[in-house]
Scaffold this motif. Structure first.
Motif, PDB file in Angstrom:
ATOM      1  N   LYS A 123       0.733  -1.293   0.093  1.00 29.88           N
ATOM      2  CA  LYS A 123      -0.038  -0.061  -0.142  1.00 29.88           C
ATOM      3  C   LYS A 123       0.789   1.263   0.100  1.00 29.88           C
ATOM      4  CE  LYS A 123      -3.905  -1.869  -0.175  1.00 29.88           C
ATOM      5  NZ  LYS A 123      -3.238  -3.004  -0.684  1.00 29.88           N
ATOM      6  N   PHE A 124       1.983   1.078   0.311  1.00 31.58           N
ATOM      7  CA  PHE A 124       2.898   2.293   0.443  1.00 31.58           C
ATOM      8  C   PHE A 124       3.914   2.346  -0.671  1.00 31.58           C
ATOM      9  CE2 PHE A 124       6.137   4.919   2.557  1.00 31.58           C
ATOM     10  CZ  PHE A 124       5.393   5.802   3.553  1.00 31.58           C
ATOM     11  N   ALA A 125       3.457   2.720  -1.863  1.00 28.07           N
ATOM     12  CA  ALA A 125       4.466   2.831  -2.984  1.00 28.07           C
ATOM     13  C   ALA A 125       4.316   4.017  -3.836  1.00 28.07           C
ATOM     14  CB  ALA A 125       3.652   1.534  -4.038  1.00 28.07           C
ATOM     15  N   PHE A 155       2.190  -1.737   7.063  1.00 27.63           N
ATOM     16  CA  PHE A 155       2.528  -2.150   8.317  1.00 27.63           C
ATOM     17  C   PHE A 155       3.768  -1.472   8.565  1.00 27.63           C
ATOM     18  CE2 PHE A 155      -0.584  -5.200   7.515  1.00 27.63           C
ATOM     19  CZ  PHE A 155      -1.392  -5.393   8.877  1.00 27.63           C
ATOM     20  N   SER A 156       4.775  -1.149   7.710  1.00 33.09           N
ATOM     21  CA  SER A 156       6.085  -0.909   7.951  1.00 33.09           C
ATOM     22  C   SER A 156       6.233   0.532   8.267  1.00 33.09           C
ATOM     23  CB  SER A 156       6.795  -1.310   7.012  1.00 33.09           C
ATOM     24  OG  SER A 156       6.589  -2.598   6.891  1.00 33.09           O
ATOM     25  N   PRO A 157       5.771   1.594   7.437  1.00 32.69           N
ATOM     26  CA  PRO A 157       6.117   3.099   7.759  1.00 32.69           C
ATOM     27  C   PRO A 157       5.578   3.723   9.172  1.00 32.69           C
ATOM     28  CG  PRO A 157       4.945   2.724   5.647  1.00 32.69           C
ATOM     29  CD  PRO A 157       4.754   1.368   6.522  1.00 32.69           C
ATOM     30  N   THR A 158       6.320   4.482   9.643  1.00 28.14           N
ATOM     31  CA  THR A 158       5.842   5.236  10.605  1.00 28.14           C
ATOM     32  C   THR A 158       5.384   6.769  10.329  1.00 28.14           C
ATOM     33  OG1 THR A 158       8.027   6.081  11.257  1.00 28.14           O
ATOM     34  CG2 THR A 158       7.459   4.297  12.247  1.00 28.14           C
ATOM     35  N   VAL A 159       4.596   7.105  11.178  1.00 29.08           N
ATOM     36  CA  VAL A 159       3.936   8.364  10.809  1.00 29.08           C
ATOM     37  C   VAL A 159       4.418   9.608  11.895  1.00 29.08           C
ATOM     38  CG1 VAL A 159       1.879   9.818  10.293  1.00 29.08           C
ATOM     39  CG2 VAL A 159       2.051   7.473   9.403  1.00 29.08           C
ATOM     40  N   ARG A 160       5.032  10.554  11.623  1.00 30.51           N
ATOM     41  CA  ARG A 160       5.341  11.431  12.522  1.00 30.51           C
ATOM     42  C   ARG A 160       4.793  12.655  12.096  1.00 30.51           C
ATOM     43  NH1 ARG A 160      10.488  12.696  12.463  1.00 30.51           N
ATOM     44  NH2 ARG A 160      11.065  11.477  10.895  1.00 30.51           N
TER      45      ARG A 160
END
Lengths: 303, 133
Positions: free
Chosen positions: A233-235, A286-291
């Motif tokens: 999903k994060f592409a 599931f892998s990226p973090t959001v700051r």
């Protein structure tokens, strides 16, 4: 209910010769539809035919139950409403405001409805600028005035041709919010030509993708834009700048928009890659973090 | 990127969160993912893909562990760096790579021919469509 029923045809001169622009499309009332596609694919001509600024060769156009155009090729159209008879608002990338008139004057020129002008000034955040003349406004402010003016006659459809493409990201985001507000509060059906995928995703419920005069895809922004080749999903699309061997692994430096990222890749991936390749960089949702982004912090995208 | 061809056996979902159970040979896999394209149906042949760095290795494992995917595998090759080791493994579903620290490989005395268990979290696996029928 269908707001727009378009079955218009026009032969256009393109870079590779003539091609036929064919728009067989129905657009529902109240939505925001993106018109996307490469330049020279007929997007702007489509909007101009809807607005009555360009005459189709043949076809049929009905808006809100009223026939705006009906004609056969080679004959004088049987129906062809003038632009001012069509309930459309138009905003193009250029601002086209009267420089010698104030913001309020520009609005009232479109319609003498003072209540409407006041409502729009407050909705689009222009009250403070009502007496200012366009040469003293910023690009974002001018485009707001152009939008407000297009709404003065309470159009049933609003045609926007890359209205935000010249604006910086912050102003663009503000104006996108305002377009959503306009769409909700006035119930106006919006067609917007745009190349900006985040704009399509944020604003639009439908995308018509034009190529050489034909609508080659008619789908939802999610289906068109979210990566589908895999379940990632994060592409993001990017370009490989450099490949390096480090210890037992390899590192690819990839430019994604204005940002550089480093990605650890394995031998197989490395063997298929060269600097300059276009790539899709992806990971699972599931892998990226959001700051939260600190606004004061140095922002590379402003360079 | 590791790629293991597998058949979808089961799909459960809650909202847009999906859990798929797949098999490759005698090896079973569980994959957790968000929205799933229409082409991922029970019976579909797909590729399970995962980064070598997402593979954990165990030897003589006992006790309970929450990780959904355990692959019995044999170590085929070791490519040692100072800090990391890339390892080629043979599992029931096919060959795959694992990336682990040199320190771990030395501590566990892993050599080619060893039997190990590869551990893969269901949320670290993703799926892609295969081109072959």
């Amino acid at each position: 209910m269908d707001m727009v029923v378009s079955l218009l045809k026009k032969t256009l001169a393109g870079a590779e010769g003539e091609f036929l622009l064919e728009t067989d499309v129905k657009i529902a009332c109240g939505g925001i539809t993106a018109i996307a596609g490469t330049s020279g694919s007929g997007k702007t001509t489509f909007l101009r035919m809807l607005a009555g600024l360009t005459t189709p060769d043949e076809g049929f156009l009905e808006v809100d139950g009223e026939v705006w155009f009906r004609g056969e090729r080679g004959k004088t159209p049987r129906v062809n409403l003038k632009p001012q008879q069509r309930k459309v608002g138009v905003v193009f990338q250029g601002y086209a405001l009267f420089p010698h008139m104030s913001v309020l004057g520009n609005l009232l020129y479109a319609s003498r409805d003072r209540d409407m002008a006041e409502k729009l000034l407050s909705m689009i955040g222009l009250q403070q600028l009502r007496h200012v003349k366009p040469p003293n406004l910023s690009g974002g402010q001018k485009q707001r005035v152009a939008l407000a003016r297009a709404l003065m006659q309470q159009p049933r459809i609003l045609l926007l041709d890359e209205p935000l493409s010249a604006l910086d990201e912050t102003i663009k985001a503000l104006l996108q919010d305002e377009l959503l507000k306009v769409n909700r509060e006035f119930g106006v059906t919006i067609l917007i030509v745009t190349h900006d995928s985040s704009e399509i995703y944020k604003l639009c419920d439908r995308v018509l993708l034009f190529e050489k005069g034909r609508i080659i895809a008619d789908t939802s922004p999610r289906k068109l834009l979210v990566e589908h080749a895999t379940t990632q999903k994060f592409a993001f699309r990017g370009e490989v700048l450099e490949l390096r061997a480090v210890d037992a692994v390899h590192v690819a430096v990839v430019a994604i928009g204005n940002n550089l990222v480093e990605v650890v890749i394995d031998k197989d991936e490395k063997e298929n890659l060269n600097a300059g390749d276009s790539v899709m960089v992806g990971t699972k949702a599931f892998s990226p973090t959001v700051r939260k982004f600190e606004k004061q912090a140095f922002d590379v995208s402003k360079l | 990127m590791n790629r293991i061809r597998a058949t979808v056996n089961r799909i459960d979902y809650n909202g847009n969160l999906h859990r798929l159970v797949l098999s490759a040979g005698s090896q079973s896999f569980t994959v957790i993912t968000l929205e799933l394209g229409d082409e991922y149906t029970v019976g579909a042949l797909v590729d399970i893909r995962f980064k070598p760095a997402h593979v954990a290795l165990a030897k003589n494992i006992t006790g309970e562990i929450s990780i959904a995917n355990r692959l019995d595998a044999t170590v085929l090759e070791l490519h040692k760096g100072k800090i990391l080791v890339e390892m080629l493994l043979q599992g029931a579903g096919g060959k795959f790579y694992a990336l682990t620290t040199t320190e771990a490989v030395e501590r566990m005395r892993i050599v080619p021919g060893d039997a190990v268990v590869a551990l893969l979290k269901a949320s670290d696996l993703y799926l892609s469509k295969t081109d072959e029928a």
